[in-house]
Design a protein around this motif. Sequence first.
Motif, PDB file in Angstrom:
ATOM      1  N   ASN A  45       1.003  -1.129  -0.186  1.00  0.00           N
ATOM      2  CA  ASN A  45       0.017  -0.007  -0.059  1.00  0.00           C
ATOM      3  C   ASN A  45       0.747   1.322   0.074  1.00  0.00           C
ATOM      4  N   PRO A  46       0.962   2.241  -0.903  1.00  0.00           N
ATOM      5  CA  PRO A  46       0.277   1.820  -2.263  1.00  0.00           C
ATOM      6  C   PRO A  46       1.002   0.632  -3.125  1.00  0.00           C
ATOM      7  N   ALA A  47       0.283   0.494  -4.241  1.00  0.00           N
ATOM      8  CA  ALA A  47       0.737  -1.039  -5.144  1.00  0.00           C
ATOM      9  C   ALA A  47       1.895  -0.465  -5.824  1.00  0.00           C
ATOM     10  N   SER A  48       3.159  -1.473  -5.416  1.00  0.00           N
ATOM     11  CA  SER A  48       4.181  -1.424  -6.192  1.00  0.00           C
ATOM     12  C   SER A  48       4.247  -1.667  -7.639  1.00  0.00           C
ATOM     13  N   ILE A  49       4.444  -0.534  -8.520  1.00  0.00           N
ATOM     14  CA  ILE A  49       4.465  -0.642  -9.893  1.00  0.00           C
ATOM     15  C   ILE A  49       5.744  -0.236 -10.237  1.00  0.00           C
ATOM     16  N   ASN A  50       6.767  -1.161 -10.822  1.00  0.00           N
ATOM     17  CA  ASN A  50       7.767  -0.965 -11.390  1.00  0.00           C
ATOM     18  C   ASN A  50       8.066  -1.403 -12.769  1.00  0.00           C
ATOM     19  N   PHE A  51       8.225  -0.522 -13.804  1.00  0.00           N
ATOM     20  CA  PHE A  51       8.220  -1.059 -15.030  1.00  0.00           C
ATOM     21  C   PHE A  51       9.240  -0.083 -15.802  1.00  0.00           C
ATOM     22  N   ASP A  52       9.608  -0.423 -17.028  1.00  0.00           N
ATOM     23  CA  ASP A  52      10.723   0.695 -17.853  1.00  0.00           C
ATOM     24  C   ASP A  52       9.739   1.501 -18.677  1.00  0.00           C
ATOM     25  N   GLY A  53       9.612   2.766 -18.282  1.00  0.00           N
ATOM     26  CA  GLY A  53       8.610   3.466 -19.123  1.00  0.00           C
ATOM     27  C   GLY A  53       9.148   3.681 -20.442  1.00  0.00           C
ATOM     28  N   ASP A  54      10.133   3.760 -20.959  1.00  0.00           N
ATOM     29  CA  ASP A  54      10.858   4.188 -22.223  1.00  0.00           C
ATOM     30  C   ASP A  54      10.378   2.831 -23.100  1.00  0.00           C
ATOM     31  N   LYS A  55      10.473   1.844 -22.671  1.00  0.00           N
ATOM     32  CA  LYS A  55      10.404   0.398 -23.340  1.00  0.00           C
ATOM     33  C   LYS A  55       8.587   0.492 -23.648  1.00  0.00           C
ATOM     34  N   ALA A  56       7.746   0.517 -22.480  1.00  0.00           N
ATOM     35  CA  ALA A  56       6.368   0.659 -22.713  1.00  0.00           C
ATOM     36  C   ALA A  56       6.142   1.870 -23.803  1.00  0.00           C
ATOM     37  N   PHE A  57       6.494   2.808 -23.404  1.00  0.00           N
ATOM     38  CA  PHE A  57       6.323   4.147 -24.395  1.00  0.00           C
ATOM     39  C   PHE A  57       6.635   3.593 -25.817  1.00  0.00           C
ATOM     40  N   ASP A  58       7.741   2.814 -26.270  1.00  0.00           N
ATOM     41  CA  ASP A  58       8.120   2.274 -27.343  1.00  0.00           C
ATOM     42  C   ASP A  58       6.903   1.526 -28.016  1.00  0.00           C
ATOM     43  N   TRP A  59       6.644   0.450 -27.318  1.00  0.00           N
ATOM     44  CA  TRP A  59       5.548  -0.538 -27.438  1.00  0.00           C
ATOM     45  C   TRP A  59       4.084   0.030 -27.789  1.00  0.00           C
ATOM     46  N   ILE A  60       3.872   1.149 -26.901  1.00  0.00           N
ATOM     47  CA  ILE A  60       2.609   1.835 -27.402  1.00  0.00           C
ATOM     48  C   ILE A  60       2.542   2.573 -28.576  1.00  0.00           C
ATOM     49  N   MET A  61       3.743   3.107 -28.807  1.00  0.00           N
ATOM     50  CA  MET A  61       4.102   3.956 -30.196  1.00  0.00           C
ATOM     51  C   MET A  61       3.962   2.786 -31.218  1.00  0.00           C
ATOM     52  N   LYS A  62       4.449   1.905 -31.134  1.00  0.00           N
ATOM     53  CA  LYS A  62       4.509   0.695 -32.160  1.00  0.00           C
ATOM     54  C   LYS A  62       3.046  -0.067 -32.402  1.00  0.00           C
ATOM     55  N   GLY A  63       2.004   0.285 -31.613  1.00  0.00           N
ATOM     56  CA  GLY A  63       0.740  -0.139 -31.566  1.00  0.00           C
ATOM     57  C   GLY A  63       0.249  -1.178 -30.801  1.00  0.00           C
ATOM     58  N   ALA A  64       1.030  -1.568 -29.795  1.00  0.00           N
ATOM     59  CA  ALA A  64       0.704  -2.530 -28.749  1.00  0.00           C
ATOM     60  C   ALA A  64      -0.560  -2.137 -28.084  1.00  0.00           C
ATOM     61  N   GLN A  65      -1.687  -2.850 -27.722  1.00  0.00           N
ATOM     62  CA  GLN A  65      -2.611  -2.671 -26.910  1.00  0.00           C
ATOM     63  C   GLN A  65      -2.409  -3.010 -25.737  1.00  0.00           C
ATOM     64  N   PRO A  66      -2.642  -2.016 -24.490  1.00  0.00           N
ATOM     65  CA  PRO A  66      -2.597  -2.603 -23.047  1.00  0.00           C
ATOM     66  C   PRO A  66      -4.225  -2.964 -22.786  1.00  0.00           C
ATOM     67  N   THR A  67      -4.020  -3.892 -21.908  1.00  0.00           N
ATOM     68  CA  THR A  67      -5.259  -4.165 -21.162  1.00  0.00           C
ATOM     69  C   THR A  67      -5.692  -3.305 -20.247  1.00  0.00           C
ATOM     70  N   ASP A  68      -6.949  -3.393 -19.739  1.00  0.00           N
ATOM     71  CA  ASP A  68      -7.503  -2.181 -18.816  1.00  0.00           C
ATOM     72  C   ASP A  68      -6.708  -1.855 -17.681  1.00  0.00           C
ATOM     73  N   THR A  69      -6.281  -3.106 -16.916  1.00  0.00           N
ATOM     74  CA  THR A  69      -5.433  -2.910 -15.756  1.00  0.00           C
ATOM     75  C   THR A  69      -4.095  -2.219 -16.098  1.00  0.00           C
ATOM     76  N   VAL A  70      -3.492  -2.711 -17.213  1.00  0.00           N
ATOM     77  CA  VAL A  70      -2.241  -2.080 -17.667  1.00  0.00           C
ATOM     78  C   VAL A  70      -2.473  -0.898 -18.045  1.00  0.00           C
ATOM     79  N   ARG A  71      -3.546  -0.779 -18.619  1.00  0.00           N
ATOM     80  CA  ARG A  71      -3.798   0.901 -19.201  1.00  0.00           C
ATOM     81  C   ARG A  71      -4.046   1.702 -18.080  1.00  0.00           C
ATOM     82  N   ALA A  72      -4.578   1.403 -17.063  1.00  0.00           N
ATOM     83  CA  ALA A  72      -4.491   2.154 -15.795  1.00  0.00           C
ATOM     84  C   ALA A  72      -3.209   2.583 -15.296  1.00  0.00           C
ATOM     85  N   MET A  73      -2.506   1.414 -15.265  1.00  0.00           N
ATOM     86  CA  MET A  73      -0.782   1.846 -14.511  1.00  0.00           C
ATOM     87  C   MET A  73      -0.120   2.709 -15.488  1.00  0.00           C
ATOM     88  N   LEU A  74      -0.345   2.518 -16.984  1.00  0.00           N
ATOM     89  CA  LEU A  74       0.475   3.261 -17.757  1.00  0.00           C
ATOM     90  C   LEU A  74       0.013   4.541 -17.567  1.00  0.00           C
TER      91      LEU A  74
END
Length: 182
Positions: A45-74
Amino acid sequence: MAVKIRLARRGRKKAAQFDIVVADARAPRDGRFIEKLGTYDPNTNPASINFDGDKAFDWIMKGAQPTDTVRAMLSYRGVLYRKHLQLGVIKGAISQETADQRYNEWMEQKNAKIEDKRTSLGTAQAEKRQAQLAAETKVREARAEAIRQRQAAAAAAAAPAVEAEASAATEAAAETTEEAGA
């Protein structure tokens, strides 16, 4: 091939932890994935969210679709806001410097909010602990007082009996001395 950014479960029963992964939409939930972006632990509490934002941004820009939960995290971590600003740069609505400035300001505000929440949760937890300790101390003192009163009552009840025994013992001693002297 449809690419999804989603959660892959790991951890034991009732203590789930998740990996944030990029995977083919047809692959099983915990099966094959293309790339691991980070981790998510909902048990803190609060939930631990650790990810590489640059890689996630690259995948989003390439067209990867996040699920609803991951969309909220992003969104929580600003990746979707960064995508929004980058689309404005691509369309020519704003310059790259303006987009970077807006993103950095937003990130500073967001990090301040997160840190405030952590500190407020920590102080609330400390105050709760102090209140529990005070309540436990009050109960302990009440129990100790009740024990003292019971012991005093027992001692008072035992005192007349001890006095009666003592007087009986002195009378018996007097009788034995009279008999011995006679």
